[in-house]
Design a protein around this motif. Structure first.
Motif, short mmCIF file in Angstrom:
data_model
loop_
_atom_site.label_atom_id
_atom_site.label_comp_id
_atom_site.label_asym_id
_atom_site.label_seq_id
_atom_site.Cartn_x
_atom_site.Cartn_y
_atom_site.Cartn_z
N ALA B 130 0.81 -1.22 0.00
CA ALA B 130 0.00 0.00 0.00
C ALA B 130 0.84 1.27 0.00
CB ALA B 130 -0.92 -0.01 1.21
N LEU B 131 2.17 1.12 -0.07
CA LEU B 131 3.00 2.31 0.06
C LEU B 131 3.31 2.95 -1.29
CD1 LEU B 131 5.38 1.15 2.90
CD2 LEU B 131 3.20 2.35 3.03
N ALA B 132 2.74 2.42 -2.37
CA ALA B 132 2.93 3.04 -3.68
C ALA B 132 2.27 4.42 -3.70
CB ALA B 132 2.34 2.15 -4.77
N PRO B 133 2.86 5.38 -4.44
CA PRO B 133 2.31 6.74 -4.47
C PRO B 133 0.84 6.77 -4.90
CG PRO B 133 4.48 6.70 -5.49
CD PRO B 133 4.11 5.28 -5.21
N GLU B 134 0.06 7.61 -4.26
CA GLU B 134 -1.34 7.86 -4.61
C GLU B 134 -2.19 6.57 -4.59
OE1 GLU B 134 -2.73 10.92 -5.48
OE2 GLU B 134 -0.92 12.13 -5.60
N HIS B 135 -1.77 5.56 -3.82
CA HIS B 135 -2.54 4.31 -3.78
C HIS B 135 -3.98 4.61 -3.35
CE1 HIS B 135 -3.80 0.24 -3.04
NE2 HIS B 135 -2.65 -0.21 -3.49
N VAL B 170 0.06 23.93 13.72
CA VAL B 170 0.11 22.47 13.81
C VAL B 170 0.35 21.88 12.42
CG1 VAL B 170 -1.18 20.37 14.38
CG2 VAL B 170 -1.47 22.45 15.78
N LEU B 171 1.32 20.99 12.32
CA LEU B 171 1.57 20.26 11.07
C LEU B 171 1.10 18.82 11.25
CD1 LEU B 171 2.96 20.20 8.21
CD2 LEU B 171 5.04 19.47 9.41
N ASP B 172 0.19 18.35 10.40
CA ASP B 172 -0.38 17.00 10.50
C ASP B 172 0.16 16.18 9.33
OD1 ASP B 172 -1.89 14.74 10.90
OD2 ASP B 172 -3.84 15.75 10.88
N ILE B 173 1.15 15.33 9.60
CA ILE B 173 1.86 14.61 8.54
C ILE B 173 1.16 13.30 8.21
CG2 ILE B 173 4.02 13.45 7.91
CD1 ILE B 173 5.53 15.49 9.50
N ALA B 174 0.94 13.08 6.90
CA ALA B 174 0.15 11.93 6.44
C ALA B 174 -1.20 11.95 7.13
CB ALA B 174 0.89 10.62 6.66
N ALA B 175 -1.85 13.08 6.95
CA ALA B 175 -3.08 13.37 7.70
C ALA B 175 -4.21 12.41 7.38
CB ALA B 175 -3.52 14.80 7.40
N GLY B 176 -4.24 11.87 6.15
CA GLY B 176 -5.31 10.94 5.78
C GLY B 176 -6.66 11.65 5.83
N HIS B 177 -7.56 11.13 6.66
CA HIS B 177 -8.87 11.75 6.89
C HIS B 177 -8.75 13.15 7.45
CE1 HIS B 177 -7.44 10.19 10.62
NE2 HIS B 177 -7.59 8.94 10.17
N TRP B 198 -1.18 12.69 0.08
CA TRP B 198 -1.42 12.64 -1.36
C TRP B 198 -2.65 13.49 -1.69
CZ3 TRP B 198 2.74 10.84 -3.29
CH2 TRP B 198 3.42 9.76 -2.70
N GLN B 199 -2.68 14.02 -2.90
CA GLN B 199 -3.77 14.91 -3.30
C GLN B 199 -5.14 14.21 -3.22
OE1 GLN B 199 -3.10 16.84 -7.08
NE2 GLN B 199 -4.59 18.42 -6.57
N GLY B 223 1.46 15.83 -1.59
CA GLY B 223 2.67 15.12 -2.02
C GLY B 223 3.13 14.15 -0.96
N SER B 224 4.28 13.50 -1.22
CA SER B 224 4.86 12.57 -0.27
C SER B 224 5.41 13.31 0.93
CB SER B 224 5.98 11.78 -0.94
OG SER B 224 6.81 11.20 0.05
N ALA B 225 5.14 12.80 2.12
CA ALA B 225 5.68 13.41 3.33
C ALA B 225 7.20 13.43 3.32
CB ALA B 225 5.16 12.66 4.56
#
Lengths: 336, 336
Positions: B130-135, B170-177, B198-199, B223-225
């Motif tokens: 699942a780590l491929a870009p924009e999966h 606050v910076l939320d890295i790989a924020a997802g939802h 990812w966008q 983009g990628s973290a």
């Protein structure tokens, strides 16, 4: 099972239930329990024995500790009583092979499409799922389920007081692994067994009969149980774990055919998961109804009341219901 | 978990664990719990509401009674406290959507090939899982896991005493939802949140920010973290449920990049399943290590000791570990 308080843990445990199935299946495929029983105790030793790498083995072993199959004392892993008794391939009560059927790709496929099966009221797998002729799944079944079936068959032998019986002729319909007929024959050297199943499946049953030393009293009839002539004069007709695949009308047709093969004082013996009449328990029997919905067009876990109706329609006398504790299987016996 | 006596029930329950996952997933997909909450109580009524047939619905409902999610009184089914609180789509604490991620085909695929993953020490899914870009899996993740994450984020807000905080950046890295940053912003109208992902995933987070009324204080970096410039001057950097996907060296690289974005008195906040240092518990955290083995090339459920080492290598001060009871998540906080 009821809970007074909302339990996020119960939801999470159920969401991840498939992960525990997969962890145990991987451990059985890698023979982790057998290697621990033989003396390997550390991540490194088990990785070497199981041809895995320590990083993967560590994650698997720690999961199995949480799941109740392994103990851990520092760096050393051991077997819990459950794993020691049931999952060591060299032990007398090994049942690990059953996972290769119960969690086989074919059976799991039905559950992958379970929502569709609930919508339509039967399996969403094409071609009637596993009921297609000569389906290779039943060869896997015959190999995987033999140990578990052997335990149930011993309990059945006690129930039927087979050791004291005269020279019964026994018909084992959809014998699969053959373990029901074979075990009865092993308990009583006067018994003659005729096993019915697909040819590819009976090849496995034949191996089991030879291994049990009863091959000279084990005859094989190859073909569909619905089509192959059974002959007649049987004292017992066994129907172990077969009727659940079919709708009631189909069951009645097969029961009538089985009845015609019995001697006047013969009996039919049905071994099944049998839920209580209101389907409120036992848990495994109730759940098995969903397994049949997922995997068959019209099968079910039938209640004793439903078997009573089918047997009456097929011409049998009054049936009785018997438990096989500690097996979850139950037995329905009816006179011709 | 330990058992003194061999338990065939434990083995059988584990062999069939995937069936309980599938039954609950089907019930959630069919919205069974929501329809029961709205008044449908019988097999027939629920079949009609859920666009299923009674035969299929009956098998599913009876299974769910055995599993602890439904009650049954004669022909009428009801919700247990767990289902009522957590599985009614119209309830305030609905988490049912999480099953569409936790038991998604992508996550389950890793477990289908678990034996291979144990052998090689990392996922057996091609292309790094699942780590491929924009999966697209992460879009599903962002939708499915938002409710559960919202509950955890509220607990995190309490821990950080966010309501009393000044105008944190606050910076939320790989924020997802996006629910971690969004929930903190909701608790404190002075907060400014920057979300990285990812966008395609941030489109979902943006919806959530608008729904929560914090869109004007919610900035998105796509983009990628590992590649996108974070900027600097942040009071808090959040790393919720992200580091577990990567090996330690990769985690240290990202931690160093995060540290460079913090103000001198800023802190990093890592939310994770954190097993005890000897990986003897808690159960869900230990088990999560296998989820990462199954699904990622080098990820893990890291212990606090391992986070201490990574954070030290990345230049951080002494970290502290915090529970978020009743959530199984834990929090590691370190000063810049």
């Amino acid at each position: 099972m009821a809970h007074d308080e909302p339990s996020l843990a119960l939801v999470w445990d159920t969401f991840t239930g498939y992960q525990r199935t997969a962890a145990l299946r991987a451990a059985i495929e890698l023979d982790v329990f057998t290697h621990i029983s033989a003396g390997a105790a550390t991540v490194e030793a088990l990785a070497a024995q199981c041809q895995a790498v320590p990083r993967g083995m560590r994650a698997l072993l720690n999961h199995l500790v949480m799941d109740g199959f392994l103990t851990r004392d520092g760096d050393r892993y051991g077997l819990t009583p459950t794993a020691s008794a049931l999952l060591d391939r060299n032990g007398p009560a090994y049942v690990g092979s059953a996972v290769t059927f119960v969690a086989s790709p074919m059976v799991m496929q039905g559950f992958t499409h379970l929502t569709d099966a609930v919508r339509r009221g039967g399996t969403a797998i094409p071609d009637d799922g596993a009921l297609a002729p000569e389906h290779p799944m039943w060869v896997e079944f015959a190999r995987a389920m033999a140990p578990l079936a052997g335990m149930t068959a011993l309990l059945l032998g006690n129930l039927l007081e087979v050791e004291q019986a005269p020279a019964w002729k026994v018909l084992d319909i959809a014998a699969g692994h053959g373990l029901f007929g074979i075990t009865l024959a092993r308990l009583n050297p006067r018994l003659q067994v005729t096993a019915v199943d697909w040819q590819n499946v009976l090849a496995v049953a034949g191996e089991h009969a030879r291994a049990a030393g009863v091959a000279d009293r084990f005859r094989m009839l190859t073909g569909s149980a619905f089509d192959v002539p059974f002959g007649d004069g049987y004292d017992l007709v066994l129907l172990p774990n077969f009727l659940h695949h079919f709708d009631a009308a189909t069951c009645e047709r097969l029961l009538a055919k089985a009845r015609a093969a019995l001697k006047p004082d013969g009996r039919i013996v049905i071994v099944e998961f049998v839920p209580d009449d209101d389907r409120s328990g036992p848990a495994d029997a109730v759940r098995f109804g969903l397994v049949m919905l997922a995997g068959t067009p019209g099968g079910d876990a039938y209640t004793f009341a439903e078997y009573q109706t089918m047997l009456r329609h097929a011409g049998f006398g009054t049936p009785t219901l018997h438990d096989l504790v500690p097996s979850p299987a139950r037995v329905v016996i009816a006179p011709r």
